[in-house]
Enzyme design. Structure first.
Site, PDB file in Angstrom:
ATOM      1  N   HIS A 320     -25.018  19.291  24.464  1.00 25.35           N
ATOM      2  CA  HIS A 320     -25.439  20.297  25.431  1.00 25.35           C
ATOM      3  C   HIS A 320     -25.450  21.707  24.876  1.00 25.35           C
ATOM      4  CE1 HIS A 320     -24.921  17.068  28.412  1.00 25.35           C
ATOM      5  NE2 HIS A 320     -25.703  17.795  29.170  1.00 25.35           N
ATOM      6  N   GLY A 321     -24.707  21.974  23.818  1.00 20.54           N
ATOM      7  CA  GLY A 321     -24.745  23.332  23.296  1.00 20.54           C
ATOM      8  C   GLY A 321     -23.743  23.581  22.193  1.00 20.54           C
TER       9      GLY A 321
END
Length: 463
Positions: A320-321
């Protein structure tokens, strides 16, 4: 960003629909590919080369894997090449600065950051092309023989920039032959509109509440105002991402494709395990099929099973990041799922359904608090505010009063109200006219928001 240009959208979609439906089937993939490339290039003119490169790599690797299907050593080499290149692309553009920061902190260095722009949708299209190579290696699908057909699969604009992750096996037959008819188009169009309404009318408005609260001085936030911020973010990310998924699935239907569902009312879940069967289904199933099961899944001893679950969820968080909060968020869910699987299940099963639901929602909302703040200092200050500040203040009363209606609407539409109402309503001319009228009114309101409102973020574009 692509969706910030209203004139482009009004020109792009009608022209695409006109050409796509007026030309013979043999040209449809070319039209879809051409408009997909234009769509992506409008927002990312340079990084379109990256997507084309990824397509070329996996098209060649897929053909070579199938060519040497009886030679385990050679086909494994081409699979490894595919995985290394895809992971390297994703790692370089998404995580390079994160690792540079970690190295600088550990070794007290001052290596300059690359400050690369994140290619839109790179987390999605690299996973799609990589899963294609893996599926060809396993013998689950045949390698695509036509490069332009394969590129159409990779670049299809409905799901290109924020999912769902569409596997080649799901659409392989439809790439070559698909039903394109008025009913499928109409169903897809209404699905697209529902997604658009969810995104613009609910996600944007509830997201503005989150932005207003978190832009305040964190030490001045009361406990209930902080809770309201978390609730608003939970609704924003659900309606933002599920709304985009609805638009993608709807556009796919309009073009004759059947994409799998990506959300199934996750906020009605009665356990964390159930929540992840309902939330971002394409990502959960991807990690299950390509990471968890190859590691041995649950068919191993307890210690290895624990290892497998933690690996999957740390990777899910990191996907996700490039920030520690996403890793903590993944680890948080890994630990919760382990507790449910090995410790809590027998107790949870005995609880009344409403208690199970409350338990799940509280833990999910805590997870969103970790997810929402990539600034660790702000996150810890926010948690401190939730545990030590005054319970309620005038700001909470003001926000709650002004956003009460949108909170009620968000709550209702996060529940399976629409399908239940649709199931009970009799099909008649009156109900059809009423439905059309509601869609027209909502579409006009949505357009007015898009034209006048500058707050229109797509949260999953950054993933």
């Amino acid at each position: 960003m692509i969706f910030s240009s209203i004139p482009f959208l009004f020109f792009f979609f009608p022209l695409f629909i006109l050409l796509y439906f007026s030309l013979p089937f043999k040209y449809k993939n070319y039209i879809l590919l051409l408009f997909s490339l234009i769509f992506y290039a409008w927002g990312e003119p340079i990084y379109i080369l990256l997507m084309i490169f990824s397509s070329i790599v996996d098209f060649i690797n897929g053909k070579n894997i199938e060519k040497y299907k009886d030679d385990n050593k050679k086909k494994k080499i081409y699979l490894i090449i595919s995985i290394i290149i895809n992971i390297s692309l994703l790692g370089f553009f998404k995580y390079a600065d994160f690792f540079i920061k970690v190295i600088n902190n550990i070794l007290n260095l001052d290596i300059p950051l690359l400050n690369l722009g994140l290619p839109i949708g790179i987390s999605f299209f690299t996973f799609q092309t990589m899963s294609y190579s893996i599926d060809v290696y396993r013998g689950d699908v045949k390698a695509e023989k036509d490069f332009f057909t394969f590129m159409t699969y990779v670049c299809m604009f409905p799901q290109l920039i924020a999912g769902p992750i569409v596997r080649y096996e799901t659409v392989s037959s439809e790439l070559h032959k698909r039903d394109i008819n008025f009913k499928k188009f109409a169903d897809g169009f209404t699905r697209f509109l529902r997604g658009l309404f969810k995104k613009v009318l609910i996600a944007n408005n509830i997201g503005l509440l989150f932005t207003l609260i978190t832009s305040s001085e964190v030490n001045d936030i009361s406990i209930m105002t902080g809770v309201l911020a978390i609730v608003s973010y939970a609704f924003q990310i659900y309606f933002d991402f599920s709304g985009y998924s609805d638009m993608a699935i709807g556009m796919g239907n309009m073009c004759g494709f059947t994409f799998l569902e990506n959300f199934n009312y996750p906020y009605i879940s009665k356990s964390i395990t159930e929540f992840w069967r309902r939330w971002h289904i394409s990502l959960s199933s991807w990690f299950k099929d390509y990471v968890y099961i190859p590691l041995g899944g649950s068919r191993v001893n307890i210690l290895k099973n624990i290892r497998n679950i933690l690996i999957v969820w740390i990777l899910t968080g990191f996907w996700h990041g490039a920030s520690w909060n996403f890793i903590f968020w993944g680890l948080y869910y890994g630990i919760l799922l382990l507790l449910e699987k090995f410790v809590l299940k027998k107790y949870i099963d005995k609880l009344p359904d409403f208690v199970k639901h409350i338990y799940t929602i509280i833990l999910v909302f805590i997870g969103w608090m970790i997810f929402a703040f990539d600034d660790s200092k702000y996150l810890f200050e926010f948690i401190k505010a939730l545990t030590s500040n005054k319970f309620v203040d005038s700001a909470f009363l003001y926000y709650f009063k002004n956003y009460f209606l949108i909170l009620v609407i968000a709550t209702l539409f996060s529940l399976p109200v629409y399908p239940k109402v649709k199931e009970k309503v009799n099909n008649s001319i009156f109900t059809s006219l009423l439905s059309i009228s509601i869609y027209v009114i909502l579409f006009i309101v949505t357009l007015s928001y898009l034209v006048s409102d500058t707050y229109n973020p797509f949260l999953y574009f950054r993933f």
